[in-house]
Design a protein around this motif. Structure first.
Motif, short mmCIF file in Angstrom:
data_model
loop_
_atom_site.label_atom_id
_atom_site.label_comp_id
_atom_site.label_asym_id
_atom_site.label_seq_id
_atom_site.Cartn_x
_atom_site.Cartn_y
_atom_site.Cartn_z
N MET A 1 -21.43 -8.14 18.08
CA MET A 1 -21.11 -9.45 17.51
C MET A 1 -21.75 -9.60 16.13
O MET A 1 -22.89 -9.20 15.90
CB MET A 1 -21.61 -10.55 18.44
CG MET A 1 -21.38 -11.96 17.92
SD MET A 1 -19.62 -12.39 17.74
CE MET A 1 -19.12 -12.58 19.45
N ASN B 1 -12.24 -10.50 10.57
CA ASN B 1 -12.32 -10.19 12.01
C ASN B 1 -13.00 -11.34 12.74
O ASN B 1 -14.10 -11.24 13.27
CB ASN B 1 -13.05 -8.86 12.24
CG ASN B 1 -14.43 -8.84 11.61
OD1 ASN B 1 -14.72 -9.61 10.71
ND2 ASN B 1 -15.28 -7.96 12.11
N ASP C 1 -12.57 -12.79 15.56
CA ASP C 1 -12.85 -12.72 16.99
C ASP C 1 -14.24 -12.15 17.28
O ASP C 1 -14.82 -12.43 18.33
CB ASP C 1 -11.79 -11.86 17.69
CG ASP C 1 -10.44 -12.55 17.68
OD1 ASP C 1 -9.43 -11.85 17.82
OD2 ASP C 1 -10.40 -13.79 17.54
N SER C 2 -14.77 -11.35 16.39
CA SER C 2 -16.09 -10.74 16.63
C SER C 2 -17.15 -11.31 15.69
O SER C 2 -18.19 -10.71 15.49
CB SER C 2 -16.01 -9.23 16.47
OG SER C 2 -15.58 -8.89 15.16
N ASN D 1 -15.21 -20.16 17.30
CA ASN D 1 -16.17 -19.26 16.66
C ASN D 1 -17.04 -19.97 15.61
O ASN D 1 -17.72 -19.31 14.83
CB ASN D 1 -15.45 -18.07 16.02
CG ASN D 1 -14.55 -18.48 14.86
OD1 ASN D 1 -13.91 -19.53 14.92
ND2 ASN D 1 -14.50 -17.66 13.83
N GLU E 1 -24.19 -10.05 24.43
CA GLU E 1 -23.70 -9.04 23.49
C GLU E 1 -24.69 -8.84 22.35
O GLU E 1 -25.23 -9.80 21.79
CB GLU E 1 -22.34 -9.46 22.94
CG GLU E 1 -21.65 -8.39 22.12
CD GLU E 1 -20.27 -8.82 21.66
OE1 GLU E 1 -19.70 -8.11 20.80
OE2 GLU E 1 -19.76 -9.85 22.15
#
Length: 276
Positions: free
Chosen positions: A1, A28, A30-31, A57, A86
Motif C-alpha cells: 500500500m 494507481n 486502488d493501491s 481512498n 498490508e
C-alpha cells in the motif's frame, strides 16, 4: 500500500487544491490511500472538504490537538497500522502547499530497487528554483554548537535569520548556484531532503524508522536523516520526480517568538539525541 499524507492547518482552500492535485497525479488509486490530517482548532472547514471528497481512498483525520507537521504524519502512520495489515510500500508526507508536477509519481518511486534507499529527495521548486539536494552532508558538531549559541537568545536569532534570508536570496539569484543544483545527477546519495515533502520507502519502516519523537515543529530534515544513517540506509536524489512548493504558507517567513521557540526546542532535541 502507498500512503500519502497532507497536513491542513487553517487553510482549507490550499488543502482542497492539494487533494485535487494528488488525485490527478497518482494514477494507481486502488493501491494508494490519502490521509488528510486536520491540525486546525476549528474542524468545520475540513469536514466540508470531507463531504466533497467522499471517496474510499481518502481518509480525513481529526486529532484532538495540533500535532505539528511530522507529528501529523506519525498520527496518520499509526492510524494506518492500527486498521490495516498490508505493509507500506511508500509513505509520502507533504505540506498542503506542495504541488506534484510529475505524472505517475508512485510508479517513479517503484523503480527504486535498492533496499538501502530509505528516502527519495525529489526536485523541489520554490520560486522557480530547485532547493534539492537540500543537505548534501551531515551537519558537524561545531555547526550544531554554533546554532545552540545563536538560539540561546531571541534577538540574536532574529539578526542571524535576517542575514541568512539575504544570503539565501543571493544564492537563489546566483547563476552558478542554480547550475550546481541542476547538475546533480539522479541517484546521487545525499544526507537529507527539504522537509516540504518526505518520500520514505518500506525499508525505512521495516528497520524501525519513526515519525513520532520530534517536538512540535521544525528539525524534520535532520530527524529523518539521522535515523536513516543509523539504520545504514541512504537518501537518494531523483530529479525525475518534480514538485513545487510555496514555502512558509502556514507560519510565514518572519521569525516570530513562537516560531523561534519551536526551532529552539527542535534543535535542543536533535542535539541531545544525535550529537552527544
Amino acid at each position: 500500500m502507498n500512503i500519502v499524507v497532507v497536513v491542513n492547518y487553517n487553510n482549507p482552500v490550499v488543502t482542497e487544491n492539494a487533494i485535487s492535485n494528488i488525485k490527478s497525479k497518482i494514477n494507481n488509486k486502488d493501491s494508494t490511500l490519502l490521509y488528510v490530517v486536520d491540525n486546525s482548532d476549528e474542524k468545520g472547514s475540513c469536514k466540508l472538504l470531507e463531504k466533497k471528497f467522499n471517496e474510499n481512498n481518502i481518509v480525513f483525520l481529526y486529532p484532538k490537538k495540533n500535532l505539528g507537521y511530522m507529528g501529523a504524519g506519525g498520527y496518520a502512520y499509526k492510524k494506518y497500522c492500527d486498521t490495516n495489515n498490508e505493509d507500506i510500500d511508500l509513505f509520502m508526507l507533504m505540506n498542503n502547499d506542495v504541488e506534484i508536477l510529475t505524472n505517475n509519481v508512485i510508479q517513479e518511486v517503484s523503480k527504486v530497487k535498492d533496499n538501502k534507499v530509505m528516502m527519495i529527495s525529489p526536485k523541489l521548486l520554490m520560486d522557480g528554483v530547485n532547493v534539492n539536494p537540500y543537505i548534501k552532508v551531515r551537519k558537524s558538531t561545531l555547526y550544531m554548537k554554533v546554532w545552540t549559541f545563536i538560539l540561546s537568545n531571541f534577538y540574536l536569532s532574529k539578526i542571524c535569520f535576517f542575514i541568512l534570508k539575504i544570503k539565501n536570496k543571493e544564492n537563489k539569484e546566483n547563476k552558478e548556484n542554480k547550475e550546481n543544483k541542476e547538475n546533480v545527477p539522479s541517484k546521487t546519495q545525499i544526507y537529507g531532503t527539504h522537509g516540504a515533502v518526505f518520500i520514505l520507502t518500506k525499508s525505512f519502516f521495516r528497520l524501525g524508522g519513526r515519525l513520532d519523537e520530534l517536538p512540535f515543529l521544525y528539525g524534520e530534515e535532520i530527524y529523518i536523516s539521522e535515523q536513516i544513517c543509523k539504520m545504514g540506509g541512504i537518501c537518494q536524489y531523483n530529479d525525475k520526480m518534480i514538485f513545487s512548493h510555496v514555502g512558509s504558507a502556514t507560519l510565514g517567513r518572519k521569525l516570530s517568538y513562537f516560531k523561534y521557540s519551536c526551532i529552539r526546542q527542535a534543535h535542543k532535541f536533535l542535539v541531545k539525541k544525535y550529537y552527544k
